[in-house]
Design a protein around this motif. Structure first.
Motif, PDB file in Angstrom:
ATOM      1  N   ILE A 361     -15.643 -29.348 -33.186  1.00  0.00           N
ATOM      2  CA  ILE A 361     -15.500 -29.116 -31.741  1.00  0.00           C
ATOM      3  C   ILE A 361     -16.802 -29.356 -30.985  1.00  0.00           C
ATOM      4  CG2 ILE A 361     -13.707 -27.407 -32.191  1.00  0.00           C
ATOM      5  CD1 ILE A 361     -15.726 -25.230 -31.472  1.00  0.00           C
ATOM      6  N   ARG A 362     -17.891 -29.565 -31.653  1.00  0.00           N
ATOM      7  CA  ARG A 362     -19.197 -29.656 -30.990  1.00  0.00           C
ATOM      8  C   ARG A 362     -19.253 -30.871 -30.054  1.00  0.00           C
ATOM      9  NH1 ARG A 362     -24.623 -31.577 -31.718  1.00  0.00           N
ATOM     10  NH2 ARG A 362     -26.135 -29.956 -31.180  1.00  0.00           N
ATOM     11  N   GLY A 363     -19.406 -30.603 -28.768  1.00  0.00           N
ATOM     12  CA  GLY A 363     -19.551 -31.676 -27.788  1.00  0.00           C
ATOM     13  C   GLY A 363     -18.259 -32.375 -27.415  1.00  0.00           C
ATOM     14  N   LYS A 415     -22.558 -28.568 -24.385  1.00  0.00           N
ATOM     15  CA  LYS A 415     -22.079 -29.501 -23.360  1.00  0.00           C
ATOM     16  C   LYS A 415     -20.697 -29.105 -22.844  1.00  0.00           C
ATOM     17  CE  LYS A 415     -24.705 -33.527 -24.944  1.00  0.00           C
ATOM     18  NZ  LYS A 415     -24.639 -34.939 -25.404  1.00  0.00           N
ATOM     19  N   ASN A 416     -20.481 -27.803 -22.716  1.00  0.00           N
ATOM     20  CA  ASN A 416     -19.183 -27.283 -22.279  1.00  0.00           C
ATOM     21  C   ASN A 416     -19.415 -26.302 -21.136  1.00  0.00           C
ATOM     22  OD1 ASN A 416     -16.568 -26.429 -22.010  1.00  0.00           O
ATOM     23  ND2 ASN A 416     -16.484 -25.318 -23.953  1.00  0.00           N
ATOM     24  N   GLN A 417     -19.603 -26.820 -19.940  1.00  0.00           N
ATOM     25  CA  GLN A 417     -19.870 -25.957 -18.796  1.00  0.00           C
ATOM     26  C   GLN A 417     -18.668 -25.083 -18.452  1.00  0.00           C
ATOM     27  OE1 GLN A 417     -21.438 -28.081 -15.441  1.00  0.00           O
ATOM     28  NE2 GLN A 417     -23.353 -28.581 -16.478  1.00  0.00           N
ATOM     29  N   LYS A 418     -17.484 -25.588 -18.727  1.00  0.00           N
ATOM     30  CA  LYS A 418     -16.289 -24.780 -18.498  1.00  0.00           C
ATOM     31  C   LYS A 418     -16.294 -23.546 -19.403  1.00  0.00           C
ATOM     32  CE  LYS A 418     -11.250 -24.973 -18.886  1.00  0.00           C
ATOM     33  NZ  LYS A 418     -10.095 -25.816 -19.298  1.00  0.00           N
ATOM     34  N   GLN A 467     -27.417 -22.558 -21.222  1.00  0.00           N
ATOM     35  CA  GLN A 467     -28.155 -23.789 -21.506  1.00  0.00           C
ATOM     36  C   GLN A 467     -27.763 -24.894 -20.516  1.00  0.00           C
ATOM     37  OE1 GLN A 467     -30.182 -23.572 -24.418  1.00  0.00           O
ATOM     38  NE2 GLN A 467     -31.199 -25.396 -23.653  1.00  0.00           N
ATOM     39  N   ASP A 468     -28.766 -25.402 -19.783  1.00  0.00           N
ATOM     40  CA  ASP A 468     -28.581 -26.526 -18.848  1.00  0.00           C
ATOM     41  C   ASP A 468     -27.474 -26.246 -17.830  1.00  0.00           C
ATOM     42  OD1 ASP A 468     -30.551 -27.957 -20.218  1.00  0.00           O
ATOM     43  OD2 ASP A 468     -29.078 -28.773 -21.630  1.00  0.00           O
ATOM     44  N   GLU A 637     -31.937 -25.242 -30.239  1.00  0.00           N
ATOM     45  CA  GLU A 637     -32.006 -25.661 -28.833  1.00  0.00           C
ATOM     46  C   GLU A 637     -33.248 -25.111 -28.143  1.00  0.00           C
ATOM     47  OE1 GLU A 637     -30.092 -27.778 -27.243  1.00  0.00           O
ATOM     48  OE2 GLU A 637     -28.856 -28.142 -29.010  1.00  0.00           O
ATOM     49  N   PHE A 638     -33.690 -23.948 -28.553  1.00  0.00           N
ATOM     50  CA  PHE A 638     -34.898 -23.386 -27.952  1.00  0.00           C
ATOM     51  C   PHE A 638     -36.138 -24.206 -28.336  1.00  0.00           C
ATOM     52  CE2 PHE A 638     -38.506 -20.391 -27.949  1.00  0.00           C
ATOM     53  CZ  PHE A 638     -38.483 -20.030 -26.610  1.00  0.00           C
ATOM     54  N   THR A 639     -36.150 -24.756 -29.549  1.00  0.00           N
ATOM     55  CA  THR A 639     -37.297 -25.603 -29.937  1.00  0.00           C
ATOM     56  C   THR A 639     -37.403 -26.821 -29.023  1.00  0.00           C
ATOM     57  OG1 THR A 639     -35.934 -26.789 -31.558  1.00  0.00           O
ATOM     58  CG2 THR A 639     -37.151 -24.870 -32.339  1.00  0.00           C
ATOM     59  N   LYS A 640     -36.261 -27.343 -28.575  1.00  0.00           N
ATOM     60  CA  LYS A 640     -36.296 -28.462 -27.620  1.00  0.00           C
ATOM     61  C   LYS A 640     -36.915 -28.016 -26.297  1.00  0.00           C
ATOM     62  CE  LYS A 640     -32.127 -30.765 -29.394  1.00  0.00           C
ATOM     63  NZ  LYS A 640     -30.769 -31.232 -29.035  1.00  0.00           N
TER      64      LYS A 640
END
Length: 972
Positions: A361-363, A415-418, A467-468, A637-640
């Protein structure tokens, strides 16, 4: 033979020779014997000695054995002994070799019990020996090619030892043997044929051979894949019972993993070949009472790993997305979710299933939406996400399972703002349901629990919900938490900073550093790129002193990571500060750093994050994999985020106020330029849209023009065809019917056709005549109706002329009456005028009351009355006369029209009758002509008969005439 009998276990006749001497003698016998039986017995003896005297046999007999393989390939028995001997030399396995000697003597492999099975040094020496002997053997590439050619032999005693020998070579010197096989003609294809062998032992050992062959060599992996390996392996897995199969299924899955892992070409081939759809039955595990054997657990582990290989985050994004779509459409994701929510599933299988669902399901928005709709089979039903989060914040659950749930939650929000909005909405006051447990409540409960792992997992999970996503960062500022009774609620941001500052005072299970690191990562993610959140954070007067105090203190090694993250949080407050608070503007915060910490010390603390060992591990892949809870410190994601902000924060701290002003001016200028560029872009887009629209119109007009031209051309061609047909018919009708005898029948046919056409036209004219007669009848009835409606009905006469005469007479009578009445009126008017004069005269002369004047007045009154009556009657008669004159004119017009129509019809009828008469006359002439011709033909026939010439019958002539007529019609 006595010598061989002694070697193979018989009673010695004298003192026994040493092993080296025996091997030397056997080698001499192999090299010098001319009889095949002697060489075979010698090779069998070498096989028996090859395990105990491995080095001696390898050093003395290897060349002789290779020579046997080259020269005695016709004898499968000696070839099998030679291959078994070489296998014993190269193999490092501890398993015993089965002895297939024919004399039934004790196997020399039983003597291996003297070798310690668990002696690591001895095993290492054996491995070194096997590698050395393998290197000697493959130095000549022809030896490997020779083995490949022997694999084509179907005999079991040759093929099976050959497979085992090649497998041993690959184990010892994999890359060198792969290189030789790769350049050998049809080398890989010969090995692929092993999978089609009907003998299971050869097929299964062939699987092991291909496993070693495909390790780490992308070229061989592609060749094997294009040799239809996927189809064959999936068929074997299906035949063996999918996940319920034995170790053969495991070997097939291991080979599939070798072919697909880190090989995008094979992954694409696997997807395009619709093999993903064939993976769905693997996960139909049945009910919970079916049992979970160790082999089934192993098989399912490998199957789940195979799914993860296809959707791994390290794959190209396009390939991963395509595989995710295929897995959703074929129902594989649904099947995995059913395992996820099933009962009785072993913990390790459940953990691996969660990791697999995470990457599927990722992305992928479609897959994420489906996962959000999955409910657990509980009463009442709960979303799968809530059930998984309950496991994550439960410290009694296995650590690996909790990490898997965290990874699943991260992949759901990737990448799932919903999905991020739905999670944050469960924390907002307007959406909280007190009767149910929501994801937001579980995250808050984990964030403020006394278990450090739950703190860290909840903080990271909540950070991924932000995130974002600037909107959700601002929405989360609205979250209010109830503390204790009687105290006002505090914001979530304030509560996080309170726990961060009181970290040492709270008793926790686990690492206190872990809790503080999790909260710092949450705060850094929350306020980064969100000036409003920075302002809320700075509103708390205790936050900045706490951060500066943490950075400036000299703490132990465990606290260095906390200092680095505090420096990052303070740097974010500087970089994303909008200067809305006077006490904490960018310039004042930089002055505070310079006074209390020092710029160099601040930058050093900031850079210490990237130098941490656990930071490097977390940056490698998205999945949180930790060997122990103490190592759970950094999120991928925090390392980014750290990597992105470290440089800009360092630059912002070292900048002066003048440089910042210049940068702001440059930014404004760039923004203006960007706005101008944006306007031009919009203008260009509009113009492009207009141009495209005009192009579309032009293309449509061109299409219409082409269609019209085509229709015009078609119509012109039809007109030309009609003209041609008309000319042909005109020429046919204009032919002279008397040119020659052969045309007589044709002319007659034309005349008959013309006659039929004239008859049809006559019938049409008759129909038209009948129609006109009907119309005339209707008009006559209308005239009669109008006559009957008159004041003086006129009787019906035989013809329209008599009616007109009668009407004329009545009109004349009315006119005479009108004239007589008019004369009478004029006479009365004259008398009235005369009487009026007399009355006036008498009125002047005599006095009023005179009898003569009274009588005169009475007479005048009577005359006036009569005059008015006559005048009214006259006007009435005039109106009646006008009505009758209009009726007469209309009737005359209708009669004239009907007469003209009748005249036209009669004229056309006469013409048709004339044409029919002419046609009959022409037909009679033609009949006379034909009769004369028939008479002439009979006369000529009689003359020909008298002369003795053969005469055709009349039927033949008629048939020939018929064929001639048909040919003429075809020509027409």
């Amino acid at each position: 033979m006595n010598f061989l009998r002694g070697v193979m276990g018989g009673q010695p006749a004298g003192p026994q020779p040493s092993g080296t001497e025996t091997i030397q003698k056997l080698c001499d016998r192999v090299a010098s014997s001319t009889l095949l039986e002697d060489r075979r017995d010698a090779v069998r003896a070498l096989k028996a000695l090859s395990k105990k005297y491995r080095s001696e046999v390898a050093s003395q007999a290897m060349s002789h054995l290779i020579h046997i393989l080259q020269t005695d390939s016709s004898d499968s028995e000696i070839i099998g002994y030679a291959l078994d001997t070489l296998y014993n030399i190269f193999s490092n396995d501890e398993e015993e070799e089965q002895d297939e000697s024919e004399d039934g003597g004790p196997s020399s492999s039983g003597k291996q019990s003297s070798k310690p099975a668990h002696d690591e040094n001895g095993q290492k020496q054996a491995d070194d020996l096997g590698c050395q002997f393998t290197e000697i053997f493959i130095k000549e590439q022809e030896n490997v090619t020779l083995l490949l050619s022997l694999l084509e032999e179907f005999d079991f005693h040759v093929r099976w030892p050959g497979v085992k020998l090649l497998t041993a070579l690959l184990k010892n010197q994999c890359s060198q043997v792969q290189a030789v096989i790769l350049v050998s003609p049809m080398g890989v294809s010969r090995l692929m044929d092993l999978l089609a062998d009907s003998r299971e032992v050869i097929r299964n050992d062939g699987l092991l051979l291909l496993q070693h062959l495909t390790k780490g060599n992308a070229a061989i992996q592609k060749i094997v894949a294009f040799e239809n390996a996927f189809e064959r392996l999936l068929d074997i897995i299906t035949e063996e019972g999918n996940s319920d199969g034995g170790i053969v299924v495991e070997d097939c899955l291991l080979l599939l993993l070798n072919l697909l892992k880190n090989n995008s070409s094979n992954q694409n081939f696997f997807k395009e070949g619709s093999y993903i759809q064939r993976m769905k039955p693997w996960f139909e595990v049945g009910d919970e009472n079916s049992g979970w054997s160790a082999q089934k657990v192993t098989n399912l582990h490998l199957m789940l790993q195979l799914v993860r290989v296809m959707v791994s985050p390290v794959n190209p994004p396009g390939a991963t997305s395509s595989c995710q779509k295929s897995m959703y459409h074929c129902g594989l994701l649904q099947q995995l979710c059913s395992i996820l929510m099933a009962t009785g599933v072993p913990a390790d299988i459940l953990t691996e299933t969660i990791n697999t669902v995470s990457e599927v399901i990722r992305g992928s928005q479609v897959n994420q939406d489906y996962f959000a709709s999955v409910n657990a089979p509980s009463n009442p039903p709960r979303p799968a996400i809530v059930v998984l989060l309950m496991s994550m914040v439960n410290e009694k659950q296995p650590f690996v399972l909790r990490c898997a749930v965290l990874y699943c939650f991260q992949c759901f929000l990737y990448k799932n703002q919903k999905g991020q909005g739905e999670i944050v909405a469960t924390l907002l006051p307007s959406t909280i349901d007190a009767n149910s447990i929501s994801a937001g409540q579980l995250l808050c409960g984990g964030l403020f629990s006394t278990d450090s792992v739950s703190n860290w997992c909840a903080a990271v999970a909540l950070a991924h919900a932000l995130q974002d996503n600037l909107t959700q960062k601002e929405q989360l500022l609205r979250v209010q938490l109830a503390t204790s009774l009687g105290n006002p609620p505090v914001s979530l941001l304030q509560q996080c900073t309170n726990i961060l500052s009181q970290g040492d005072k709270i008793d926790r299970r686990g690492s206190k550093v872990q809790t503080r690191v999790g909260l710092l990562m949450l705060l850094c993610t929350w306020i980064s790129n969100c000036p409003i959140a920075v302002t809320h954070f700075l509103h708390n007067q205790a936050n900045i002193p706490f951060l500066t105090g943490q950075i400036s203190e000299n703490l132990g090694e465990d606290e260095e990571l906390v200092q680095g993250l505090c420096a990052l949080l303070l740097g974010i407050c500087i970089y994303y500060n909008d200067n809305s608070l006077e006490n904490y503007t960018k310039e004042k915060l930089k002055q505070l750093i310079e006074k209390r910490i020092g710029k160099e010390n601040f930058v050093e603390k900031l850079g210490s994050n990237c130098k941490h060992e656990l930071y490097s591990r977390a940056a490698q892949k998205p999945q949180p994999v930790f060997s122990s809870p103490e190592q759970m410190l950094f999120d991928h994601e925090f390392t980014k985020l750290v990597k992105e902000l470290e440089a800009v924060i360092t630059k912002a701290v070292h900048k002066s106020s003048e440089e910042e002003k210049k940068e702001e001016e440059v930014k404004k200028t760039l923004e203006q330029h960007d706005s101008i560029v944006t306007q031009y872009k919009e203008l260009i887009r509009e113009q492009d849209a207009q141009i495209n629209e005009l192009k579309t119109q032009v293309s449509s007009m061109k299409t219409q023009n082409e269609q019209l031209q085509a229709s015009v051309t078609q119509q012109l061609s039809q007109i030309q065809q009609h003209k041609d047909q008309y000319n042909v018919l005109k020429l046919k009708l204009g032919k002279d019917s008397q040119q020659h005898n052969g045309e007589g029948a044709q002319v007659n046919g034309v005349q008959l056709e013309e006659l039929s056409r004239l008859q049809e036209e006559l019938e049409e004219l008759k129909k038209q005549h009948g129609l006109l007669q009907g119309q005339l009848t209707e008009k006559d009835s209308l005239i009669e109706k109008m006559k009957s409606e008159g004041a003086h009905p006129v009787e019906r006469t035989a013809g329209s002329s008599e009616n007109n005469a009668e009407l004329q007479k009545e009109l004349e009578t009315l006119r005479a009456q009108v004239q007589s009445q008019s004369a009478e009126i004029s006479q009365l008017q004259a008398e009235r005028q005369e009487l009026l004069k007399k009355a006036e005269t008498s009125a002047i002369v005599s006095a009023p009351g005179n009898t003569d004047s009274a009588a005169a007045a009475a007479r005048i009154t009577e005359l006036e009355r009569r005059l008015s009556e006559v005048t009214g009657e006259t006007e009435k008669i005039k109106e009646e006369g006008k009505i009758w004159s209009d009726s007469k004119a209309a009737l005359e017009q209708q009669v004239a029209t009907a007469n003209s129509s009748v005249a036209i019809l009669q004229n056309e009828k006469s013409k048709l009758q004339q044409e029919v008469a002419e046609s009959k006359k022409e037909q009679d002439d033609l009949l006379m002509l034909l009769a004369d011709q028939d008479q002439k033909i009979l006369t000529l026939k009689e003359k020909l008969k008298e002369l003795g010439e053969p005469i055709e019958e009349d039927d033949d002539l008629d048939t020939r005439d018929q064929y001639d007529d048909e040919d003429d019609e075809d020509d027409d």
